[in-house]
Design an enzyme around this catalytic site. Structure first.
Site, short mmCIF file in Angstrom:
data_model
loop_
_atom_site.label_atom_id
_atom_site.label_comp_id
_atom_site.label_asym_id
_atom_site.label_seq_id
_atom_site.Cartn_x
_atom_site.Cartn_y
_atom_site.Cartn_z
N HIS A 172 0.84 -1.40 0.12
CA HIS A 172 -0.16 0.06 -0.17
C HIS A 172 0.99 1.37 0.43
CE1 HIS A 172 -3.29 2.16 1.38
NE2 HIS A 172 -2.43 3.41 1.51
N GLU A 173 1.31 1.13 0.84
CA GLU A 173 2.82 2.63 0.64
C GLU A 173 3.73 3.01 -0.34
OE1 GLU A 173 1.22 4.28 3.07
OE2 GLU A 173 0.70 2.88 4.48
N HIS B 11 1.55 3.92 -3.48
CA HIS B 11 1.52 5.26 -3.38
C HIS B 11 2.04 6.44 -3.86
CE1 HIS B 11 -1.89 6.20 -0.98
NE2 HIS B 11 -1.90 5.95 0.18
N GLU C 156 -6.36 7.47 -1.70
CA GLU C 156 -6.43 5.97 -0.39
C GLU C 156 -7.90 4.69 -1.10
OE1 GLU C 156 -4.39 5.60 1.83
OE2 GLU C 156 -3.57 7.72 1.59
N1 B3K Z 1 -1.81 7.78 4.02
C1 B3K Z 1 -1.27 7.40 5.77
C2 B3K Z 1 -2.57 8.22 6.71
C3 B3K Z 1 -2.19 9.27 7.07
C4 B3K Z 1 -3.30 9.21 8.31
C5 B3K Z 1 -2.89 10.68 8.92
N2 B3K Z 1 -4.27 10.74 10.32
C6 B3K Z 1 -1.35 6.00 5.46
C7 B3K Z 1 -1.86 5.72 4.41
O1 B3K Z 1 -3.14 5.06 4.16
O2 B3K Z 1 -1.10 4.83 3.46
ZN ZN Z 2 -2.59 4.97 1.91
#
Ligand code: B3K
Ligand code: ZN
Length: 879
Positions: free
Chosen positions: A305-306, A309, A328
């Site tokens: 997932h990361e 992104h 997301e």
């Molecule tokens: N983008 C971050 C989430 C951040 C949350 C901040 N309160 C993790 C993720 O969804 O990949």
């Molecule tokens: Zn995310």
């Protein structure tokens, strides 16, 4: 209560930024109580909003909990009349359209318990900036549509040998007083929420990935020395993700280095900072001895997932936080498909749908209900929700289903190409999907703006003379707070038809066995011609839309689908429907006169599933799992917690008793000693084996407990050990359970992740996790209120995964949670606001519970000034 109400921010008020920041140069001089941050910003008037002859508007810089030391423009210190510091930031009177601003601030990472901005975790400095944490580091236009090129210099004592930030390392040395100094440069413009810094005494493992165009990328995973043996699985997962994104989406990694850092104190799972992902230790560190299969799979999916992104989120980011699902929802869809490709597709789908049905549907029906693209918020941290993430992913999945895989890929290619380096909207995503394919998603867009879970009612008729079968589908989306009279949605309903002998029927002249029906009206008929016998419909295959579906299946029809449906998801779903029907009957019987009886249909159904050697064992394990109490509460009205618990316990015991010999032989067959592998096949076998073990131990069966004890003592891998210990804690005499728990703790007390598992096992156990024991756990030396993982394990385990104890009739569970939420709000508002969720559902419960839960919420509301996070959830829940 607060004196003044936090203000609400509306999507309709969005304005493009007045100023842009072309370059951001940061210098950190690290100190626990007095870190100096110097920010040099190249600022210019945004040409997109500038008008000829205008007077320049003031520049707004967000800033929270900062001590302003100095502020200079083009090298000149600014006099006090040029700027005003107010709550939440600083307003600067601007005199020229382009200038360089230098701001110096002081912050105290050691006192930062919110885990937002720059903070310390086990003596390591780290950051969390999404969504609005950067403003706790320096004054800045902290909004995602301001994208800047960052250079970061970190100065720290030599006891912090590892100093990391985004991009590539471009310089290093020592200062005159012997401290280390390192400079990082990130060539890709990014919003401030993707900034990251880490400083600590860390070790790392390293690997290389060669991209599709032949570039070598250095991969590094940093952790404290004691955890260095737990990095291999995340590294493998990372390489798999990088290859998958090239193959499935044509996305290549862009920097020469990709780093991951494991941190013990973290508010969520992980964060996709450019080139420097920061992970909650529990979501990245694993070894067979210390982590369960579930943890291995969670790590694989979060690493993916990361990583994903980097394109869906970083290269193309969100214009404003209302668009959060743009990155997301899309990225969750991408990681779900990745996990489905790496493991069992059907099981992954079942897990995701279970989460959706249990928790997202509840959110949709509760006081915080909001669309996938919310219209307003008080605190954006409250909108990192299952609706934005999981329902958002379902919305992307439906586009995939409507357009087909190839067309979807054309759409995503166009989206990435058109918007690379930009901050865009959900609308831009949909338009790219349309433009690439000449498609019309006009009505489909309502999924982004309408909250609530649609309900589909399906009826059918069969005309044997005309050989015509007709499905009639009605849709309705209930009202939600602030949204009445919903319009019909475009809903893709994937269907198949089964003949009397169980074989699939062809649906049209082309001979297809499955098709997508496009439901766009409130009521619509779908005809199938050339159908020679009355079919049984298999509806909403693969859960093709996030809706509640009603069709009057009989027990026999559900058993038939369980055996014959070619769609594995629907086989499982038929089994779940059968189980749910049974549980509702039992609940009713319990309330009537307490005399309960499990109908033969369910037992027979379960027996057939266990006997079917051709099924994937992981799917069988899922089919044998009864719907959770939380899910039952979600499906019911006027929820009676005691009846739910009684019905489930009774059903479990009846199934365990009736199928004992089958569970035993299945357990024995699967209990093969072989070296641990987190492979899909082995995980599937362990999951079925441990499902059988749990049934064998029900009600303290001595033979079952002996098997569990033996499995616990064999100590082969954490999956088997935790499953055995879980069964023992639940069903063994309590004195024995205490002993097992103690020996487990003695063995693992040095391992943070295992201690978290140990906490969670106890607090979520229906029989063992009483409030008294949970209170004792909170006094345990390993418990830390400042550590979200420990809080989630102990308090979350009790309030969210221990239905029977939390809903104890004396209401003590609710009062306990209220006290904990009040205490946590002072340390970490984000965690407090998450943890209060079980209290927000009070309206669904019947009289005594509803009143008790409401009183607990009131108590929080009257306890003093609440954070904006908690205030928003509590006030919306009380209204
Ligand atoms: N983008 C971050 C989430 C951040 C949350 C901040 N309160 C993790 C993720 O969804 O990949
Ligand atoms: Zn995310």
């Amino acid at each position: 209560m607060r004196d003044s109400q936090p203000s609400t921010i509306y999507l309709s008020d969005y304005r493009a930024p007045d100023y842009l920041v072309d370059k951001t140069e940061l210098t950190f001089d690290l100190d626990p109580q007095a870190t100096l941050v110097k920010a040099r910003l190249k600022i210019r008037r945004n040409p997109a909003v500038a008008r000829a002859g205008e007077s320049l508007p003031p520049l707004w810089l967000d800033g929270v909990d900062l001590e302003l030391l100095s502020i200079a423009e083009d090298g000149e210190l600014l006099p006090a009349q040029r700027y005003q510091e107010g709550s939440g930031g600083l307003s600067l009177n601007v005199e020229k359209p382009e200038f360089e601003l230098e701001v110096q601030t002081r912050i105290a990472p050691e006192s930062n318990t919110s885990l937002e901005g720059l903070y310390l975790s086990n003596g390591m400095y780290c950051t969390q900036c999404e969504a609005e944490g950067f403003r706790k580091i320096t004054f800045y236009p902290d909004r995602p549509d301001v994208m800047s090129v960052f250079t970061t210099t970190i100065v720290a004592p030599a006891s912090f040998p590892v100093l990391l930030s985004n991009g590539n390392k471009v310089d290093s040395g020592t200062t005159d007083d012997g401290r280390l100094r390192i400079t990082w440069e990130d060539p890709f413009a990014k919003p401030s929420y993707l900034f990251a810094l880490v400083a600590g005494d860390l070790q790392y493992v390293e690997d290389t990935f060669t991209t599709c165009s032949g570039r070598d990328v250095k991969l590094q995973l940093f952790t404290e020395a004691r955890n260095i043996g737990k990095c291999a699985h995340a590294m493998t997962s990372l390489k798999h993700s990088m290859r998958w994104d090239e193959e499935v989406y044509g996305r290549e990694y862009d920097l020469d280095i990709f780093m991951i850092v494991a941190v013990d104190h973290f508010n969520m799972g992980a964060m996709e900072n450019k080139g420097l992902n920061i992970f909650n230790s529990a979501c990245v560190l694993a070894s067979p001895e210390t982590a369960t299969d579930a943890a291995f799979q969670r790590i694989e999916s979060i690493v993916a997932h990361e990583y994903f992104h980097n394109w869906s989120g970083n290269r193309v980011t969100c214009r404003d936080w209302f668009q959060l699902s743009l990155k997301e929802g899309f990225t969750v869809f991408r990681d779900a498909e990745f996990s489905a490709d790496m493991n069992s597709r059907a099981v992954k789908r079942i897990e995701d749908v279970t989460l959706l049905r249990t928790a997202q549907f509840a959110e949709d029906a509760g006081p915080m209900s909001h669309p996938v693209r919310p219209d307003s918020y008080m605190e954006i941290s409250n909108f990192y929700t299952l609706t934005v993430y999981e329902k958002g992913a379902e919305v992307v999945r439906m586009i995939h289903t409507i357009l087909g895989a190839e067309a979807f890929r054309r759409g995503s290619d166009l989206y990435f190409e058109r918007h690379d380096g930009c901050a865009v909207t959900c609308e831009d995503f949909v338009v790219a999907m349309e433009d690439a394919n000449g498609a019309d998603l006009k009505q489909f867009r309502r999924w982004y703006s309408q909250a609530g879970t649609p309900v589909l009612k399906v009826t059918d008729t069969y005309d044997p003379k005309a050989a015509r079968y007709t499905l009639t589908i009605q849709q309705h989306t209930p009202d939600t707070p602030g949204q009445n009279d919903k319009q019909p949605l475009h809903i893709p309903v994937t269907v198949g038809l089964l003949g009397e002998n169980g074989a699939p029927l062809t649906l049209d002249e082309s001979g297809v066995l499955e098709m997508v029906l496009h439901l766009t009206e409130s009521t619509q008929n779908f005809h199938f011609d050339g159908i020679k016998e009355r079919p049984l419909p298999s509806l909403l295959r693969g859960f093709s839309a996030p809706v509640k579906l009603h069709y009057g299946y009989s027990t026999e029809q559900l058993q038939f689908l369980m055996q014959h449906d070619t769609d594995p998801f629907n086989r499982w779903d038929a089994c779940q429907r059968l189980a749910l029907n049974t549980l509702y009957t039992l609940q009713y019987q319990y309330r009537e006169d307490g005399a309960m009886q499990v109908p033969e249909g369910l037992i027979q159904g379960f027996a057939t599933v266990l006997d079917n050697a051709s099924l994937d064992p992981a799917l069988v394990a899922k089919m044998l799992a009864l719907p959770s109490a939380q899910e039952m509460a979600e499906h019911g009205e006027s929820v009676d917690a005691a009846a739910i618990v009684a019905a489930r316990d009774f059903a479990k015991a009846s199934i365990a008793g009736a199928l004992k010999s089958r569970f035993l032989s299945c357990y024995q067959q699967l209990d093969q000693r072989k070296p641990y592998q987190p492979s899909a096949d082995d995980i599937a076998q362990r999951s079925l084996k441990n499902t059988c073990l749990a049934y064998l131990c029900v009600d303290g069966d001595r033979d079952g407990l002996a098997l569990a004890k033996a499995q616990f003592e064999r100590d082969e891998n954490m999956t088997d050990v935790a499953a055995a210990l879980g069964a023992l804690v639940e069903y063994a005499p309590q004195g024995d359970a205490v002993e097992y728990l103690e020996s487990f703790y003695q063995q693992w007390q040095q391992d943070t992740q295992v201690v978290e598992t140990w906490f969670g096992l106890q607090s979520s156990s229906a029989s063992f996790g009483t409030l008294e024991r949970v209170n004792a756990l909170m006094k345990h030396p390993a418990f830390e209120l400042k550590n979200p993982n420990k809080v989630r394990a102990v308090i979350g385990g009790f309030a969210m995964r221990n239905f029977s104890q939390f809903h104890h009739e004396d209401g003590s569970g609710y009062q306990f949670l209220a006290e904990q939420v009040i205490a946590l709000d002072k340390l970490n508002p984000q965690i407090a606001s998450r943890l209060v969720t079980p209290l927000t559902r009070w309206k669904r419960y019947r009289a005594p519970e509803a009143g008790q839960i409401h009183a607990a919420l009131q108590h929080i509301n009257e306890s003093g000034e609440l954070s904006r996070d908690l205030y928003e959830v509590v006030s919306k829940s009380l209204s």
